[in-house]
Design a protein around this motif. Structure first.
Motif, mmCIF file in Angstrom:
data_model
loop_
_atom_site.group_PDB
_atom_site.id
_atom_site.type_symbol
_atom_site.label_atom_id
_atom_site.label_comp_id
_atom_site.label_asym_id
_atom_site.label_seq_id
_atom_site.Cartn_x
_atom_site.Cartn_y
_atom_site.Cartn_z
ATOM 1 N N PHE A 1 -17.614 19.836 -15.553
ATOM 2 C CA PHE A 1 -16.560 18.820 -15.613
ATOM 3 C C PHE A 1 -16.115 18.679 -17.055
ATOM 4 O O PHE A 1 -16.789 19.132 -17.982
ATOM 5 N N CYS A 2 -14.930 18.054 -17.227
ATOM 6 C CA CYS A 2 -14.347 17.887 -18.551
ATOM 7 C C CYS A 2 -13.198 16.886 -18.433
ATOM 8 O O CYS A 2 -13.025 16.268 -17.386
ATOM 9 N N LEU A 3 -12.428 16.746 -19.484
ATOM 10 C CA LEU A 3 -11.152 16.033 -19.388
ATOM 11 C C LEU A 3 -10.136 17.063 -18.919
ATOM 12 O O LEU A 3 -9.763 17.967 -19.662
ATOM 13 N N TRP A 4 -9.736 16.954 -17.662
ATOM 14 C CA TRP A 4 -8.813 17.908 -17.070
ATOM 15 C C TRP A 4 -7.373 17.524 -17.354
ATOM 16 O O TRP A 4 -7.037 16.342 -17.464
ATOM 17 N N THR A 5 -6.534 18.515 -17.432
ATOM 18 C CA THR A 5 -5.094 18.281 -17.546
ATOM 19 C C THR A 5 -4.579 17.797 -16.197
ATOM 20 O O THR A 5 -4.899 18.376 -15.161
ATOM 21 N N MET A 6 -3.778 16.734 -16.236
ATOM 22 C CA MET A 6 -3.124 16.210 -15.026
ATOM 23 C C MET A 6 -1.743 16.848 -14.923
ATOM 24 O O MET A 6 -0.961 16.805 -15.868
ATOM 25 N N GLU B 1 -15.017 12.337 -7.504
ATOM 26 C CA GLU B 1 -15.492 13.305 -6.508
ATOM 27 C C GLU B 1 -16.116 14.519 -7.195
ATOM 28 O O GLU B 1 -17.183 14.986 -6.801
ATOM 29 N N ARG B 2 -15.460 15.014 -8.226
ATOM 30 C CA ARG B 2 -15.946 16.216 -8.915
ATOM 31 C C ARG B 2 -17.250 15.962 -9.674
ATOM 32 O O ARG B 2 -18.145 16.804 -9.641
ATOM 33 N N VAL B 3 -17.352 14.832 -10.364
ATOM 34 C CA VAL B 3 -18.592 14.591 -11.115
ATOM 35 C C VAL B 3 -19.740 14.263 -10.167
ATOM 36 O O VAL B 3 -20.890 14.634 -10.432
ATOM 37 N N ARG B 4 -19.454 13.611 -9.059
ATOM 38 C CA ARG B 4 -20.489 13.370 -8.042
ATOM 39 C C ARG B 4 -21.002 14.718 -7.519
ATOM 40 O O ARG B 4 -22.206 14.924 -7.402
ATOM 41 N N ALA B 5 -20.081 15.636 -7.229
ATOM 42 C CA ALA B 5 -20.471 16.969 -6.744
ATOM 43 C C ALA B 5 -21.276 17.734 -7.790
ATOM 44 O O ALA B 5 -22.111 18.574 -7.440
ATOM 45 N N ASN C 1 0.846 -1.172 0.000
ATOM 46 C CA ASN C 1 0.000 0.000 0.000
ATOM 47 C C ASN C 1 0.893 1.236 0.000
ATOM 48 O O ASN C 1 1.548 1.530 0.984
ATOM 49 N N ARG C 2 0.930 1.938 -1.116
ATOM 50 C CA ARG C 2 1.800 3.110 -1.191
ATOM 51 C C ARG C 2 0.961 4.376 -1.192
ATOM 52 O O ARG C 2 -0.217 4.360 -1.512
ATOM 53 N N ALA C 3 1.584 5.473 -0.839
ATOM 54 C CA ALA C 3 0.894 6.756 -0.819
ATOM 55 C C ALA C 3 0.565 7.179 -2.249
ATOM 56 O O ALA C 3 1.321 6.902 -3.182
ATOM 57 N N SER C 4 -0.575 7.837 -2.395
ATOM 58 C CA SER C 4 -0.954 8.351 -3.713
ATOM 59 C C SER C 4 -0.013 9.476 -4.109
ATOM 60 O O SER C 4 0.399 10.285 -3.266
ATOM 61 N N PRO C 5 0.339 9.546 -5.376
ATOM 62 C CA PRO C 5 1.215 10.634 -5.818
ATOM 63 C C PRO C 5 0.456 11.960 -5.827
ATOM 64 O O PRO C 5 -0.772 11.985 -5.870
ATOM 65 N N VAL C 6 1.210 13.031 -5.781
ATOM 66 C CA VAL C 6 0.606 14.359 -5.891
ATOM 67 C C VAL C 6 0.222 14.585 -7.346
ATOM 68 O O VAL C 6 1.062 14.478 -8.251
ATOM 69 N N VAL C 7 -1.047 14.838 -7.562
ATOM 70 C CA VAL C 7 -1.537 15.141 -8.901
ATOM 71 C C VAL C 7 -2.641 16.176 -8.767
ATOM 72 O O VAL C 7 -3.488 16.097 -7.882
ATOM 73 N N ARG C 8 -2.565 17.181 -9.624
ATOM 74 C CA ARG C 8 -3.544 18.259 -9.617
ATOM 75 C C ARG C 8 -4.255 18.254 -10.963
ATOM 76 O O ARG C 8 -3.649 17.962 -11.994
ATOM 77 N N LEU C 9 -5.545 18.559 -10.943
ATOM 78 C CA LEU C 9 -6.335 18.639 -12.172
ATOM 79 C C LEU C 9 -6.707 20.084 -12.436
ATOM 80 O O LEU C 9 -7.066 20.811 -11.517
#
Length: 171
Positions: free
Chosen positions: A60-65, A116-120, A2-10
């Motif tokens: 919402f859309c296809l966001w840049t990672m 999370e974003r599309v649910r919101a 179990n590793r930590a999730s990487p930092v990623v921003r959309l």
């Protein structure tokens, strides 16, 4: 393990992201299940413009990672299914990642943010359309808790594909 999730921003794609997407996706491995060859820059210019419209219209859309160092590494997000076959009327989630970033958890972390974003935004359910040979993307759908709903053959390429579904409301 179990590793930590990487930092990623959309973020909503910019005009400059078209160039970045063109660069990071210019790899036969990345394009294996997306037409098998690199797309022209104009394809990404149109795609980023369309995603800005989707974000304005739907939230919402296809966001840049973007990774923790501020580099564009791919995209993930959601959009209405664009074809006249398949899950018409459904919201599809998807992702594409530059080859240098595979196997580090970026897609799963970014896809969770997408959910999370599309649910919101009030989306009740999402689908993921995945080429049946794409074991990496199938693994992501499983990590997200999606379930295989349908097996199909694509009209143009005649490839076998999978439609995965995930209800979002009530969770």
């Amino acid at each position: 393990m179990n590793r930590a999730s990487p930092v990623v921003r959309l973020r909503v794609p910019t005009d400059e992201d078209a160039v970045a997407w063109h660069r990071v996706f210019d790899d036969p491995d990345v394009m294996e299940f997306h037409g098998e060859r690199s797309a022209e820059l104009s394809v990404y210019e149109e795609l980023t413009a369309r995603q800005r419209r989707h974000d304005a219209e739907h939230g919402f859309c296809l966001w840049t990672m973007v990774d923790g160092d501020g580099r564009v590494i791919g995209f993930t997000g959601a959009q209405p299914w664009p074809r006249d076959w398949g899950p018409r009327g459904d919201i599809e989630i998807g992702w594409r990642l530059g080859r240098a970033h595979w196997g580090k958890g970026y897609v799963t972390a970014a896809a969770r943010q997408t959910l999370e974003r599309v649910r919101a935004a009030g989306v009740a359910e999402v689908v993921a359309m995945v080429d049946a040979r794409n074991t990496r993307s199938i693994a992501v759908t499983e990590r997200l808790g999606m379930r295989l709903d349908e097996v199909f053959t694509t009209p143009v390429s005649q490839q076998r594909g999978h439609c995965y579904r995930l209800p979002l409301q009530g969770k």
